[in-house]
Design an enzyme around this catalytic site. Structure first.
Site, short mmCIF file in Angstrom:
data_model
loop_
_atom_site.label_atom_id
_atom_site.label_comp_id
_atom_site.label_asym_id
_atom_site.label_seq_id
_atom_site.Cartn_x
_atom_site.Cartn_y
_atom_site.Cartn_z
CG ASN A 29 -0.36 -0.45 2.58
OD1 ASN A 29 0.25 -0.26 2.64
ND2 ASN A 29 -0.59 -2.10 2.45
CB SER A 43 -8.41 -2.61 2.21
OG SER A 43 -9.13 -4.17 1.94
N GLY A 44 -7.74 -4.26 -0.70
CA GLY A 44 -7.82 -5.09 -1.64
C GLY A 44 -8.01 -4.76 -2.44
CB SER A 73 -5.50 -3.43 6.89
OG SER A 73 -4.89 -3.78 6.34
CD GLU A 74 -0.52 -3.06 8.06
OE1 GLU A 74 -0.59 -2.47 8.45
OE2 GLU A 74 0.04 -4.57 7.64
CG HIS A 92 3.47 -1.85 3.89
ND1 HIS A 92 4.65 -2.85 4.06
CD2 HIS A 92 2.27 -2.35 4.17
CE1 HIS A 92 4.12 -3.99 4.78
NE2 HIS A 92 2.76 -4.02 4.27
CG HIS A 94 3.64 -8.13 1.61
ND1 HIS A 94 2.57 -8.60 1.22
CD2 HIS A 94 3.34 -7.10 1.99
CE1 HIS A 94 1.92 -7.79 2.51
NE2 HIS A 94 2.50 -6.62 3.03
CE1 TYR A 113 27.27 4.22 -3.08
CE2 TYR A 113 29.18 1.63 -3.80
CZ TYR A 113 28.66 2.94 -3.80
OH TYR A 113 28.23 3.03 -5.51
CG HIS A 154 4.49 -7.50 7.70
ND1 HIS A 154 3.86 -7.35 8.82
CD2 HIS A 154 3.61 -6.71 5.67
CE1 HIS A 154 2.70 -6.79 7.31
NE2 HIS A 154 2.25 -6.15 6.02
CE1 TYR A 207 25.71 10.79 -8.09
CE2 TYR A 207 23.81 10.81 -8.29
CZ TYR A 207 24.54 10.70 -9.20
OH TYR A 207 24.50 9.68 -10.11
#
Length: 217
Positions: A29, A43-44, A73-74, A92, A94, A113, A154, A207
Site C-alpha cells: 500500500n 483495501s483489496g 488495513s495498514e 509498504h 512485500h 555503501y 512481513h 548528489y
C-alpha cells in the site's frame, strides 16, 4: 476532487509495484500526505482497477474525508509514520528478498555503501499482526533516524519527502536485501564501517546538485 494530483500519482506508482517485483497480488500500500490530509490506497482492490477517485482521502486521525472504499488495513501504520516523522510519502511492500531477510536478522547491515541512502543499517521492526496499532508503533520505533525498515516476517516500509523518493527507496532496499542474502549464502559478508557509511551519506545528500557559483566569476 481533493488531492487530485496526489491520488493520480498513487495510481501511477501502484501500477509499477507488480512489474517491479515489490508485491504479490493486491498486497502492499502507498500513501501521500498533503497538509492535514492523507491520500491512501484502498483495501483489496486490484491495482489494474485502481483509479484516482478510488484512492481515499483521510485526516491524520484516520477519519474519512473523501473515500468511497475502505482504506488499506495498514492505515494505522501510515498515520503513525506521519505522526512520528517528517515524511510526506510512505511505500509498504512485500518484496521477496526483503521479506525473506526479515525472518533471519535483526537488521540489514552495511553490506554496500548504498545503505547510507536510508541513514545506516536498516532495522527490522518486531513482528505484530498486520493492521494493528502494535505494528504501527513497532514500525515507527524502527524508523527512528532512518528512511526505511523491514517488518519482521512481513515486508518493508520506505518513506520520503516525495512518493518518487519513497518508491525508489523500496526498489533499492529490495536490491540490498538480495545482495545480502546471496553473499550470506556463500559465507560471512564483509561489512563497511560506520564512518564510511556516514561519509557516503554526506556525499549522497548533495548528489546531483549544481556546484555553487564561484563569487569571483
Amino acid at each position: 476532487m481533493l488531492l487530485e494530483a496526489e491520488r493520480r500519482e498513487i495510481v501511477e506508482y501502484c501500477r509499477k509495484l507488480r512489474p517491479d517485483g515489490l508485491v504479490v497480488g493486491t498486497s502492499g500500500n502507498l500513501s501521500v500526505r498533503s497538509g492535514d490530509l492523507v491520500a491512501v490506497t484502498p483495501s483489496g482492490l486490484d491495482y489494474d482497477e485502481l483509479a484516482p477517485e478510488l484512492v481515499g482521502v483521510h485526516r491524520l486521525d484516520g477519519t474519512a474525508v473523501e473515500a468511497p472504499l475502505a482504506p488499506t488495513s495498514e492505515l494505522p501504520m501510515h498515520l503513525a509514520v506521519y505522526e512520528r516523522t517528517g515524511a510526506r510519502a510512505v511505500v509498504h511492500t512485500h518484496s521477496t528478498a526483503a521479506t525473506a531477510l526479515s525472518t533471519l536478522v535483526d537488521e540489514l547491515p552495511a553490506i554496500h555503501y548504498l545503505i547510507a541512502m536510508f541513514g545506516g543499517p536498516v532495522r527490522v521492526a518486531r513482528y505484530a499482526t498486520y493492521g494493528t496499532r502494535e505494528l504501527a508503533e513497532n514500525v515507527a520505533e524502527a524508523l527512528a533516524g532512518r528512511t526505511a525498515c523491514l517488518l519482521g516476517n512481513h515486508g518493508t516500509i520506505t518513506i520520503g519527502d516525495t512518493l518518487a523518493k519513497a518508491y525508489s527507496g523500496a526498489v533499492y532496499l529490495e536490491w540490498l536485501c538480495e545482495v545480502y542474502l546471496r553473499a550470506a549464502a556463500c559465507g560471512t559478508p564483509r561489512l563497511l564501517p560506520p564512518e564510511e557509511i556516514e561519509l557516503v551519506r554526506r556525499k549522497i545528500a548533495t548528489y546531483g546538485q549544481a556546484r555553487p557559483r564561484d563569487p569571483e566569476r
